[in-house]
Design a protein around this motif. Structure first.
Motif, PDB file in Angstrom:
ATOM      1  N   ARG A  54      -7.229  10.513 -26.811  1.00 16.89           N
ATOM      2  CA  ARG A  54      -7.244  11.984 -26.763  1.00 16.89           C
ATOM      3  C   ARG A  54      -7.824  12.556 -28.042  1.00 16.89           C
ATOM      4  O   ARG A  54      -8.574  13.545 -28.026  1.00 16.89           O
ATOM      5  N   LEU A  55      -7.499  11.940 -29.172  1.00 17.67           N
ATOM      6  CA  LEU A  55      -8.065  12.370 -30.448  1.00 17.67           C
ATOM      7  C   LEU A  55      -9.581  12.246 -30.444  1.00 17.67           C
ATOM      8  O   LEU A  55     -10.289  13.125 -30.947  1.00 17.67           O
ATOM      9  N   VAL A  56     -10.102  11.170 -29.881  1.00 17.79           N
ATOM     10  CA  VAL A  56     -11.553  10.981 -29.815  1.00 17.79           C
ATOM     11  C   VAL A  56     -12.195  12.091 -28.994  1.00 17.79           C
ATOM     12  O   VAL A  56     -13.218  12.676 -29.390  1.00 17.79           O
ATOM     13  N   ARG A  57     -11.621  12.415 -27.835  1.00 20.56           N
ATOM     14  CA  ARG A  57     -12.196  13.463 -26.977  1.00 20.56           C
ATOM     15  C   ARG A  57     -12.221  14.813 -27.697  1.00 20.56           C
ATOM     16  O   ARG A  57     -13.231  15.533 -27.673  1.00 20.56           O
ATOM     17  N   ILE A  58     -11.122  15.163 -28.348  1.00 20.09           N
ATOM     18  CA  ILE A  58     -11.059  16.459 -29.035  1.00 20.09           C
ATOM     19  C   ILE A  58     -12.035  16.488 -30.212  1.00 20.09           C
ATOM     20  O   ILE A  58     -12.731  17.489 -30.434  1.00 20.09           O
ATOM     21  N   ARG A  63     -17.090  18.730 -32.302  1.00 17.24           N
ATOM     22  CA  ARG A  63     -18.193  18.286 -33.158  1.00 17.24           C
ATOM     23  C   ARG A  63     -17.723  17.846 -34.540  1.00 17.24           C
ATOM     24  O   ARG A  63     -18.420  17.984 -35.539  1.00 17.24           O
ATOM     25  N   VAL A  64     -16.509  17.332 -34.557  1.00 17.87           N
ATOM     26  CA  VAL A  64     -16.015  16.709 -35.770  1.00 17.87           C
ATOM     27  C   VAL A  64     -16.547  15.284 -35.878  1.00 17.87           C
ATOM     28  O   VAL A  64     -16.807  14.779 -36.978  1.00 17.87           O
ATOM     29  N   ALA A  65     -16.722  14.628 -34.722  1.00 12.83           N
ATOM     30  CA  ALA A  65     -17.216  13.256 -34.676  1.00 12.83           C
ATOM     31  C   ALA A  65     -18.351  13.167 -33.672  1.00 12.83           C
ATOM     32  O   ALA A  65     -18.545  14.062 -32.836  1.00 12.83           O
ATOM     33  N   ASN A  66     -19.111  12.083 -33.790  1.00  9.77           N
ATOM     34  CA  ASN A  66     -20.247  11.837 -32.898  1.00  9.77           C
ATOM     35  C   ASN A  66     -19.964  10.633 -32.010  1.00  9.77           C
ATOM     36  O   ASN A  66     -19.208   9.729 -32.375  1.00  9.77           O
ATOM     37  N   MET A  67     -20.571  10.636 -30.859  1.00  5.48           N
ATOM     38  CA  MET A  67     -20.522   9.485 -29.961  1.00  5.48           C
ATOM     39  C   MET A  67     -21.700   8.563 -30.268  1.00  5.48           C
ATOM     40  O   MET A  67     -22.742   9.012 -30.744  1.00  5.48           O
ATOM     41  N   PRO A  68     -21.601   7.260 -29.934  1.00  8.18           N
ATOM     42  CA  PRO A  68     -20.432   6.590 -29.365  1.00  8.18           C
ATOM     43  C   PRO A  68     -19.419   6.193 -30.431  1.00  8.18           C
ATOM     44  O   PRO A  68     -19.759   6.044 -31.600  1.00  8.18           O
ATOM     45  N   VAL A  69     -18.159   6.007 -30.002  1.00 10.60           N
ATOM     46  CA  VAL A  69     -17.073   5.618 -30.890  1.00 10.60           C
ATOM     47  C   VAL A  69     -16.686   4.184 -30.575  1.00 10.60           C
ATOM     48  O   VAL A  69     -16.573   3.794 -29.408  1.00 10.60           O
ATOM     49  N   GLU A  70     -16.487   3.381 -31.603  1.00 11.96           N
ATOM     50  CA  GLU A  70     -16.095   1.988 -31.407  1.00 11.96           C
ATOM     51  C   GLU A  70     -14.735   1.899 -30.719  1.00 11.96           C
ATOM     52  O   GLU A  70     -13.890   2.802 -30.857  1.00 11.96           O
ATOM     53  N   PRO A  71     -14.480   0.829 -29.970  1.00  8.60           N
ATOM     54  CA  PRO A  71     -13.157   0.632 -29.364  1.00  8.60           C
ATOM     55  C   PRO A  71     -12.062   0.598 -30.418  1.00  8.60           C
ATOM     56  O   PRO A  71     -12.272   0.181 -31.558  1.00  8.60           O
ATOM     57  N   HIS A 100     -15.612  18.932 -44.115  1.00  6.37           N
ATOM     58  CA  HIS A 100     -14.809  19.758 -43.214  1.00  6.37           C
ATOM     59  C   HIS A 100     -14.277  18.940 -42.047  1.00  6.37           C
ATOM     60  O   HIS A 100     -13.174  19.199 -41.553  1.00  6.37           O
ATOM     61  N   ALA A 101     -15.042  17.958 -41.592  1.00  6.37           N
ATOM     62  CA  ALA A 101     -14.590  17.109 -40.493  1.00  6.37           C
ATOM     63  C   ALA A 101     -13.355  16.308 -40.895  1.00  6.37           C
ATOM     64  O   ALA A 101     -12.398  16.180 -40.119  1.00  6.37           O
ATOM     65  N   VAL A 102     -13.352  15.751 -42.108  1.00  3.97           N
ATOM     66  CA  VAL A 102     -12.189  15.002 -42.581  1.00  3.97           C
ATOM     67  C   VAL A 102     -10.977  15.915 -42.708  1.00  3.97           C
ATOM     68  O   VAL A 102      -9.852  15.550 -42.314  1.00  3.97           O
ATOM     69  N   GLU A 103     -11.176  17.101 -43.248  1.00  3.23           N
ATOM     70  CA  GLU A 103     -10.072  18.052 -43.370  1.00  3.23           C
ATOM     71  C   GLU A 103      -9.541  18.447 -42.005  1.00  3.23           C
ATOM     72  O   GLU A 103      -8.313  18.599 -41.810  1.00  3.23           O
ATOM     73  N   ALA A 104     -10.432  18.621 -41.021  1.00  5.55           N
ATOM     74  CA  ALA A 104      -9.985  18.964 -39.668  1.00  5.55           C
ATOM     75  C   ALA A 104      -9.155  17.837 -39.063  1.00  5.55           C
ATOM     76  O   ALA A 104      -8.138  18.080 -38.397  1.00  5.55           O
ATOM     77  N   LEU A 105      -9.563  16.596 -39.275  1.00  2.00           N
ATOM     78  CA  LEU A 105      -8.794  15.461 -38.781  1.00  2.00           C
ATOM     79  C   LEU A 105      -7.395  15.434 -39.394  1.00  2.00           C
ATOM     80  O   LEU A 105      -6.396  15.237 -38.698  1.00  2.00           O
ATOM     81  N   GLN A 107      -5.641  17.875 -41.002  1.00  3.06           N
ATOM     82  CA  GLN A 107      -4.800  19.057 -40.920  1.00  3.06           C
ATOM     83  C   GLN A 107      -4.528  19.524 -39.488  1.00  3.06           C
ATOM     84  O   GLN A 107      -3.477  20.114 -39.227  1.00  3.06           O
ATOM     85  N   ARG A 108      -5.466  19.278 -38.541  1.00  8.98           N
ATOM     86  CA  ARG A 108      -5.296  19.818 -37.190  1.00  8.98           C
ATOM     87  C   ARG A 108      -5.249  18.754 -36.098  1.00  8.98           C
ATOM     88  O   ARG A 108      -4.300  18.710 -35.307  1.00  8.98           O
ATOM     89  N   LEU A 109      -6.266  17.912 -36.047  1.00 10.46           N
ATOM     90  CA  LEU A 109      -6.422  17.044 -34.886  1.00 10.46           C
ATOM     91  C   LEU A 109      -5.385  15.929 -34.842  1.00 10.46           C
ATOM     92  O   LEU A 109      -4.795  15.674 -33.784  1.00 10.46           O
ATOM     93  N   ILE A 110      -5.158  15.250 -35.948  1.00 14.85           N
ATOM     94  CA  ILE A 110      -4.171  14.172 -35.947  1.00 14.85           C
ATOM     95  C   ILE A 110      -2.756  14.700 -35.729  1.00 14.85           C
ATOM     96  O   ILE A 110      -2.010  14.136 -34.915  1.00 14.85           O
ATOM     97  N   PRO A 111      -2.322  15.773 -36.404  1.00  7.90           N
ATOM     98  CA  PRO A 111      -0.982  16.301 -36.091  1.00  7.90           C
ATOM     99  C   PRO A 111      -0.819  16.732 -34.634  1.00  7.90           C
ATOM    100  O   PRO A 111       0.290  16.684 -34.095  1.00  7.90           O
ATOM    101  N   ALA A 112      -1.920  17.153 -33.984  1.00 13.29           N
ATOM    102  CA  ALA A 112      -1.836  17.612 -32.601  1.00 13.29           C
ATOM    103  C   ALA A 112      -1.901  16.470 -31.594  1.00 13.29           C
ATOM    104  O   ALA A 112      -1.680  16.694 -30.404  1.00 13.29           O
ATOM    105  N   THR A 113      -2.178  15.242 -32.047  1.00 17.09           N
ATOM    106  CA  THR A 113      -2.299  14.106 -31.128  1.00 17.09           C
ATOM    107  C   THR A 113      -1.323  12.997 -31.521  1.00 17.09           C
ATOM    108  O   THR A 113      -0.159  13.039 -31.138  1.00 17.09           O
TER     109      THR A 113
END
Length: 346
Positions: A54-58, A63-71, A100-105, A107-113
């Protein structure tokens, strides 16, 4: 403040750099990654895997991360499990977008997942995360280093010259040269001046360790010049010369040594400005500019001007500090004193 990216380490005409730029443009996932490390208690493996997906999808949607993502890489034991997720960050790894992407991970995305799982421990690492943490640590410790250096310099000059004006003026003039160096760095490397001349691509930041490094080195060099000149002035004053005459004679006698030393250092530091590494380029430009300004405007104009205007106030010491030890400066010797003495044969 930040670390330089690979795009800023070499001249833009180098084939290797052109190839790197083309690869990152065609394959965004080939850039720097943020590593999300997770440690979970036993029995949480399935829930951890679901939340990481779910974290990968969000992250991709925002646009915090790019595809493809390793398993997702997992390790399980009887005590619990650990997982690592490698997310290709947006940007080039050292620009504002990546930070900003690291800060988003964090502060927001990891706590929400995955952060919602009870008993879970998470951390975000990687080159960009290391850059952010290192810069934050430098900013936190910089005021303490500045305060220690300034306080120590003030105390030493106060005792050496038995004057409260001398250390205040010395610290002020030294800070002017350091501040001028910071200004030159900001103009050249943050506002994109002289990019084509020096052969680099600015990422809009200064290397994180450089401000502290420049302050310590430049403050030491400036203090060395200052004490060298002031010692000659104090010698003349102790011999009974008025302060204005002592300043004139001291500046005239030390100008050659100070100028020669400054020319050597400016030439050496300027060579670093021609190197491909952005870290060394910034250090060379900052040091060369600071030494040039310090040896000309600061020591050649402002120091003698302020000493002449203050006159005998240069040596003012409050009554409450009269207990300070008296340090006698060695008087200047004449040429006759320097001639060898030949004793007659017995």
């Amino acid at each position: 403040m930040s670390k330089p990216s690979d795009l800023a380490l070499s001249a833009q005409s180098e084939p290797a750099l052109k190839a790197l730029t083309a690869v990152r443009r065609a394959f965004p996932s080939a850039g720097e990654t943020a590593i999300v490390a997770v440690q979970a208690p036993a029995g949480k493996q399935l829930e951890v895997a679901q939340q990481l997906r779910r974290l990968v999808r969000i992250a991709v949607d925002e646009r915090v991360a790019n595809m493809p993502v390793e398993p997702i890489r997992t390790v399980s034991t009887s005590d619990g499990s650990a997982a690592a997720l490698f997310l290709p960050l947006s940007g080039n790894g050292a620009n504002t977008s990546s930070r900003h992407a690291v800060e988003a991970l964090r502060q927001r995305l990891i706590p929400a997942t995955v952060g919602r799982i009870r008993g879970l421990q998470t951390a975000v690492t990687g080159p960009t995360a290391e850059d952010l943490d290192f810069t934050r640590q430098i900013r936190h410790t910089l005021p303490y280093v500045l305060a220690f250096v300034l306080a120590l310099a003030f105390a030493l000059l106060l005792v050496a010259f038995r004057s409260i004006i001398v250390p205040i003026k010395a610290i002020t003039l030294n800070l002017l040269s350091v501040g001028a160096s910071y200004g030159v760095l900001a103009l050249v490397f943050q506002h994109h001046w002289a990019e084509s001349l020096l052969g680099f691509k600015s990422n809009g930041t200064i290397v994180a360790w450089l401000p502290l490094f420049l302050f310590v080195v430049l403050f030491g060099l400036s203090m060395d010049y200052h004490v060298f000149i002031l010692s000659r002035v104090r010698e003349e004053v102790d011999r009974g010369e008025p302060t204005q005459i002592a300043v004139r004679r001291s500046i005239a006698s030390t100008a050659g040594v100070v100028t020669a030393a400054a020319i050597v250092m400016v030439c050496v530091f300027a060579l670093f400005g021609t190197l491909s590494s952005l870290e060394l380029k910034q250090a060379g430009v900052g040091l060369a500019a600071a030494v040039l300004i310090d040896a000309t405007l600061i020591r050649g104009v402002l120091l003698p001007a302020t000493m002449k205007l203050l006159g005998d106030w240069n040596w003012y010491l409050p009554r409450t500090l009269q207990w300070l030890p008296q340090i006698d400066h060695e008087p200047a010797r004449s040429l006759a004193d320097l001639q060898p003495v030949i004793e007659p044969n017995a």
